[in-house]
Design a protein around this motif. Structure first.
Motif, PDB file in Angstrom:
ATOM      1  N   HIS A  11       0.793  -1.231   0.000  1.00 48.16           N
ATOM      2  CA  HIS A  11       0.000   0.000   0.000  1.00 48.16           C
ATOM      3  C   HIS A  11       0.828   1.285   0.000  1.00 48.16           C
ATOM      4  N   SER A  12       2.138   1.157   0.144  1.00 47.96           N
ATOM      5  CA  SER A  12       2.997   2.346   0.112  1.00 47.96           C
ATOM      6  C   SER A  12       3.368   2.682  -1.330  1.00 47.96           C
ATOM      7  N   PRO A  27       6.933   4.488  -5.173  1.00 50.36           N
ATOM      8  CA  PRO A  27       6.800   3.957  -6.527  1.00 50.36           C
ATOM      9  C   PRO A  27       5.370   4.087  -7.032  1.00 50.36           C
ATOM     10  N   GLU A  28       5.197   3.964  -8.326  1.00 56.19           N
ATOM     11  CA  GLU A  28       3.862   4.056  -8.912  1.00 56.19           C
ATOM     12  C   GLU A  28       2.983   2.895  -8.474  1.00 56.19           C
ATOM     13  N   ASN A  29       3.545   1.686  -8.469  1.00 56.92           N
ATOM     14  CA  ASN A  29       2.806   0.478  -8.112  1.00 56.92           C
ATOM     15  C   ASN A  29       3.569  -0.289  -7.041  1.00 56.92           C
ATOM     16  N   PRO A  30       2.877  -1.188  -6.327  1.00 53.09           N
ATOM     17  CA  PRO A  30       3.576  -1.991  -5.315  1.00 53.09           C
ATOM     18  C   PRO A  30       4.519  -2.982  -5.976  1.00 53.09           C
ATOM     19  N   SER A  40      -1.752  -8.163  -2.492  1.00 53.67           N
ATOM     20  CA  SER A  40      -2.264  -7.743  -1.185  1.00 53.67           C
ATOM     21  C   SER A  40      -3.044  -6.444  -1.244  1.00 53.67           C
ATOM     22  N   VAL A  41      -3.041  -5.751  -2.388  1.00 59.95           N
ATOM     23  CA  VAL A  41      -3.818  -4.518  -2.541  1.00 59.95           C
ATOM     24  C   VAL A  41      -5.238  -4.891  -2.919  1.00 59.95           C
ATOM     25  N   GLU A  42      -6.168  -4.595  -2.019  1.00 57.84           N
ATOM     26  CA  GLU A  42      -7.565  -4.933  -2.274  1.00 57.84           C
ATOM     27  C   GLU A  42      -8.267  -3.777  -2.975  1.00 57.84           C
ATOM     28  N   PRO A  43      -9.273  -4.075  -3.792  1.00 62.89           N
ATOM     29  CA  PRO A  43     -10.019  -3.002  -4.462  1.00 62.89           C
ATOM     30  C   PRO A  43     -10.846  -2.196  -3.476  1.00 62.89           C
ATOM     31  N   THR A  44     -11.252  -1.012  -3.880  1.00 63.10           N
ATOM     32  CA  THR A  44     -12.092  -0.173  -3.039  1.00 63.10           C
ATOM     33  C   THR A  44     -13.402  -0.886  -2.713  1.00 63.10           C
ATOM     34  N   LYS A  45     -13.827  -0.806  -1.460  1.00 64.99           N
ATOM     35  CA  LYS A  45     -15.069  -1.450  -1.043  1.00 64.99           C
ATOM     36  C   LYS A  45     -16.099  -0.382  -0.688  1.00 64.99           C
TER      37      LYS A  45
END
Length: 441
Positions: free
Chosen positions: A152-153, A404-407, A414-419
């Motif tokens: 998430h960073s 960075p732009e992406n993890p 481990s990046v979950e979509p918006t809920k």
């Protein structure tokens, strides 16, 4: 006719010196061959004098010259020896952690010191660069928290949150006096070392524990973007408060007994209702803004966003701002210089070793806690903590330029979509003027 010495600007423009590439090599060339002084090189802008001095020292000691002019800690043979050590361990299934790599490097440097050679210690940044130079070293898979933080960073997660927060600031136009942050940190007794240490601190203090002292203590801290700190609850694992803690309760700190010393969902709600909400209302009245919304920034910790909590905030015109998951170490003000200063005081505390009775130890314990809170409460410290998060003044580039732009690929899953409507991973804002079920976006 005497030939005049060419200017450094002219020398720097010639093809001979351009071919040298590294600015430290160029500076050494004009210093040794053309006999320009360190001051002249510094004034020309070719290289700072301090960097040139480090480059000269590195060259004289037979070491390679790094990009910043500092001598390398290990020569090529030593680094290859260390690399082979880790590869041999990997062959037998023993994958090193980053912490282990750092410790091993420092042990090798300690041997150098024993041999009379001056050496600095390595840190996590050196370890990262070492692993980049030797990608064949496969390190142990990190635990869940580091994976979540790595995932998430990145800008993919934080840009949506900053866009949401910017929209909120544009609509509500909050003032720094009513922009708050609440978070908790813990101290505990190290079972092996018998020392009081601050959570996430690598330097334990020298406090000797005994049965009458708490095994865990939670400190719940609230600050505002104008540099103010408020009443601070300290949760300790006692059924009833000993006299030393009753006497230590002041207008700045208040002690609360708890079964474990940790903050639960119900206890956080009570602390907010008893301690923090009155402080927010008092601040609102003091600045003559009785009807203006206050904003409260928090991570997704236990009890922070229960229906009961949201209803209480709605009734008192407090907008709740939820940070994206696993990003509080970057964009939560309390997790910056505030808690760092507090833990530094805890780590250096040595007063307890001079006490004997349980009563004296408790008194020293409260003094150390109060000293730590005082170190965290300087207005300049709090204002700087808000500033480096980019939340106030709003400047997302302060944070995003380092990310960075992406993890990384190993953490991307481990990046979950918006809920919707919670927006748990990319942050959420619950306005007191909205209905209970709506998310301001």
């Amino acid at each position: 006719m005497l030939k005049t010495k060419p200017s450094l600007t002219h020398v720097n423009a010639t093809s001979d010196i351009r071919s040298l590439g590294d600015p430290h090599i160029k500076a050494l060339y004009v210093h040794d061959i053309l006999e320009y002084s360190e001051r002249q090189i510094d004034e020309s802008g070719l290289l700072k004098r301090s960097s040139l001095q480090r480059a000269i020292k590195a060259r004289d000691n037979g070491r390679s010259i790094g990009k910043c002019g500092r001598p390398t800690l290990f020569d090529e043979a030593e680094e290859l020896e260390m690399k082979q050590l880790f590869l041999d361990e990997i062959k037998i299934g023993k994958y090193p952690t980053k912490k282990y790599i750092t410790q091993t490097a420092n042990e090798m440097l300690q041997k150098k010191r024993n041999e009379g050679e001056e050496c600095k210690s390595v840190d996590k940044h050196w370890t990262e660069r070492f692993l980049q130079r030797h990608p064949e070293i496969v390190f142990a898979k990190p635990k869940a928290l580091p994976i979540g933080r790595a995932a998430h960073s990145c800008r993919k997660v934080l840009i949506p949150f900053f866009d949401l927060f910017e929209s909120y600031l544009h609509e509500e136009k909050p003032i720094p006096q009513l922009l708050f942050n609440i978070d908790e940190t813990s101290t505990f007794f190290h079972k092996r070392k018998n020392d009081l240490v601050a959570s996430s601190s690598s330097s334990p203090s020298l406090i000797t524990p005994e049965t009458s002292l708490p095994t865990a203590t939670s400190i719940v801290f609230m600050c505002s973007a104008d540099g103010c700190r408020y009443l601070t609850p300290i949760v300790i694992p006692y059924k009833t408060l000993p006299d030393e803690y009753k006497l230590a309760t002041t207008s700045q700190e208040v002690f609360f007994p708890s079964t474990t010393g940790h903050v639960t969902s119900s206890s956080f709600f009570e602390l907010f209702r008893i301690c923090f909400l009155p402080e927010i209302i008092k601040k609102r009245i003091a600045i003559g803004e009785k009807h203006r919304h206050a904003a409260l920034v928090m991570d997704g910790g236990v009890g922070h966003f229960t229906e009961e909590m949201r209803r209480l905030c709605k009734d008192n015109l407090v907008d709740l701002i939820k940070l994206p998951s696993h990003t509080s170490h970057i964009i939560q003000p309390n997790d910056q210089f505030i808690f760092a200063n507090m833990k530094r005081v805890f780590a250096r505390a040595t007063e307890s070793g001079q006490t004997t009775t349980a009563s004296q130890k408790r008194e020293v314990f409260t003094t150390i806690l109060r000293d730590g809170l005082a170190a965290a409460s300087y207005p300049s410290t709090i204002i700087s903590s808000w500033k480096v998060t980019g939340l106030w003044p709003l400047d997302k580039s302060v944070v995003l330029k380092h990310l960075p732009e992406n993890p990384p690929s190993w953490a991307e899953n481990s990046v979950e979509p918006t809920k919707a409507p919670e927006g748990s991973n990319f942050g959420a804002i619950y306005k007191a003027s909205d209905s209970d079920s709506s998310l301001f976006a």
